[in-house]
Design a protein around this motif. Sequence first.
Motif, PDB file in Angstrom:
ATOM      1  N   ASN A  84       0.833  -1.205   0.000  1.00  0.00           N
ATOM      2  CA  ASN A  84       0.000   0.000   0.000  1.00  0.00           C
ATOM      3  C   ASN A  84       0.866   1.252   0.000  1.00  0.00           C
ATOM      4  N   ASP A  91      -0.446  -1.949  -7.023  1.00  0.00           N
ATOM      5  CA  ASP A  91       0.028  -2.154  -5.647  1.00  0.00           C
ATOM      6  C   ASP A  91      -1.130  -2.194  -4.653  1.00  0.00           C
ATOM      7  N   PHE A  92      -2.086  -1.276  -4.805  1.00  0.00           N
ATOM      8  CA  PHE A  92      -3.227  -1.251  -3.875  1.00  0.00           C
ATOM      9  C   PHE A  92      -4.027  -2.550  -3.982  1.00  0.00           C
ATOM     10  N   ALA A 130      -2.165  -5.266  -2.291  1.00  0.00           N
ATOM     11  CA  ALA A 130      -2.299  -5.139  -0.833  1.00  0.00           C
ATOM     12  C   ALA A 130      -3.610  -5.751  -0.361  1.00  0.00           C
ATOM     13  N   ALA A 156      -6.126   0.945   1.671  1.00  0.00           N
ATOM     14  CA  ALA A 156      -5.953   0.616   0.254  1.00  0.00           C
ATOM     15  C   ALA A 156      -7.219   0.902  -0.537  1.00  0.00           C
ATOM     16  N   ASN A 203      -7.324   4.643  -1.076  1.00  0.00           N
ATOM     17  CA  ASN A 203      -6.337   5.054  -2.079  1.00  0.00           C
ATOM     18  C   ASN A 203      -6.793   4.692  -3.490  1.00  0.00           C
TER      19      ASN A 203
END
Length: 656
Positions: free
Chosen positions: A569, A587-588, A591, A601, A604
């Motif tokens: 995250n 990436d989020f 996560a 996450a 985001n």
Amino acid sequence: MSLKVSRLSKLSVTHRLSFALVILALSACKPDGFINKVKYDGEKYINTCETFTNAVNQLSERNSGSNILRVSQYDNSDFTYFYLEEGQFEIKGDTLYFRLVKDLEYPQYLAKGVAVHVNATYQALPNLQGLSSPASGDLGTLVVDEAYYLANRRPFFMYKIPLGGQQLEGKQVSLSFAIAKYDKKGALKNYYCETNTQPIGVVQPACCGAQPWQPTALQTIVDMPALEVAPERFLYEGFTGTVDVMFDEASADVDDDSTFSVDAIQMFVDKYKKADYLPTYLSMTGYASPGGRESFNQTLSEKRAETVKAALEALNEEIANLEVTAVGKGEDWARVRLLTLVSSLNEDQQAEVLAIVDDTALTNDEKEAKLRKVDFWDTLVEEVLIKARHTFTFMDFDYEGAVKTLKRYTERLPLTSKQLETLATEPIEAKPYSEGMNPAAGLAHLDSILTQTATPNLYAMRATYYLAQNDVTNAISDLEKASRFRDGKAGAYNMAITGYKVLFADSYTFEEKKALYEELNQATAQDQTNRPLFFNRAIVMERLGLTSKALTEYQNLLEGYEATAAQLNNRGVARMKAYRITEAMADFNAALASDAELAEAYFNLAVASAYQGLTRQTLEYLDKAVARNTDYKGMIFNNPAFSVMSEDPRFDKYRD
């Protein structure tokens, strides 16, 4: 024959002269800095360096939105991304993509061998010059000719600048433009109309620095060390119990109806002894009521004090061996005054009594004589004077047990009272903050304890209450006090201090962030195996604007290790601030694959989706974030990431 020749020669010279004059005339019609003549969009344009430079300057002004984050202006939920809207940037792989607001009308220039050269450079921001390496660089030249423009104009013209491995994140991108003319074979004939280099964003970089993203509240997860704060229990180091012994008129014998009972006293002394409180001192003061001569009452008060002393000493050997004082103080006018005010006497009667009691010109015997003459004497005796025939006893107890102690309890309480029994037998508890507790009340409680006794654990405990109020300054101050005790936990306290500083780094000034960065540099140099320290340093790099360094740090830390949801995250946040939107979203999502309950996450992802105008997707992510942490409802309508789409009625559910 020669004449003809001569005449032909003359004609030839004349024609040549005329042709030359035509050429000169045509040349004289071209303005200075002439580029070309173009028919575009139904209009004819004569392009010159002056008109070109003016167009570029206007373009620079339109795209100098300092630290403004330009989010999508449209709902793109039903479109397949990837395309950018005006003023947006993204780095994908090793290429910088961007669109400019109201870009140049390239077809107006791209004709008859003319191309526009777009020269791109970058440099670190002034306040990061000493921290960011390399400080500047050249990204090369993008040649926009007619063929390039036609190939890249759908659905919108987008700049695509190869980075060549250069780290652009956190840097200021600048552009300059020039006109280039090529011959039919593609060879460069002329290069001119060069404009000044202008940054895209004149104060903070619109690309590719972190500043425009700061107000979007992208959520990082600080690696906080486990800080053990144990509950503590305290008792008072001592207290004073009181016994008020009543007497009959003119008597030094204990009143049979008195609240004083030798057996009762013994019972409470034994109870407190079991709680490790032992009697250490006794003091008794005898009094008489204003009924009779003052000299007689003085002697009577002394006898009453001695009577109580003898009775208490007879309780047991422990009390008999204590230091005991017994004095008589004669008539208790202070109690007469107090009892008068709470008696059933009316206001006038009370005023009459108090006038006599407070008359300093009268002797005590004269006061007593005047009191006897009042019409309500019997009531005065029954409700006031009888209760002034007493001996007031103080019994001090000291704690001899193993529980930690606070300073002596100063308020004197009746020996037989429930309040005194409670404070003697029920320890005062101090606990670290937990959800549902009242932080203000907890702080007041710990403040009271810390004024009496200070331990590192208590300071660390109070820090938890300050943090519950988002008061990081006082929390860190308390942890620093705890670390100075050198009780073996100083290292843990210092780690916690660093963690809290990172947690609240967004509220720091640039210089404070820079100092924290240097502090972490020293800490990581001293402990190169402490991975949490390195991850927290990466967060500070990102918040300081050293985005390239942060991404390199994450890359080094994650290589060869199984990344946690929090680490993925956090790298996503750094990638967002570097305009690596697609990589950040990956990436989020990674996560969440590791921890499906990670609210940060989801939030985001909502920010990243809002940047792209994906309204439906944004709402889905916000729903999941709010379901896990309702605090996110308060981070929507003041957030520039949602500034456009929050006007959609579907956002109304977050307004309450």
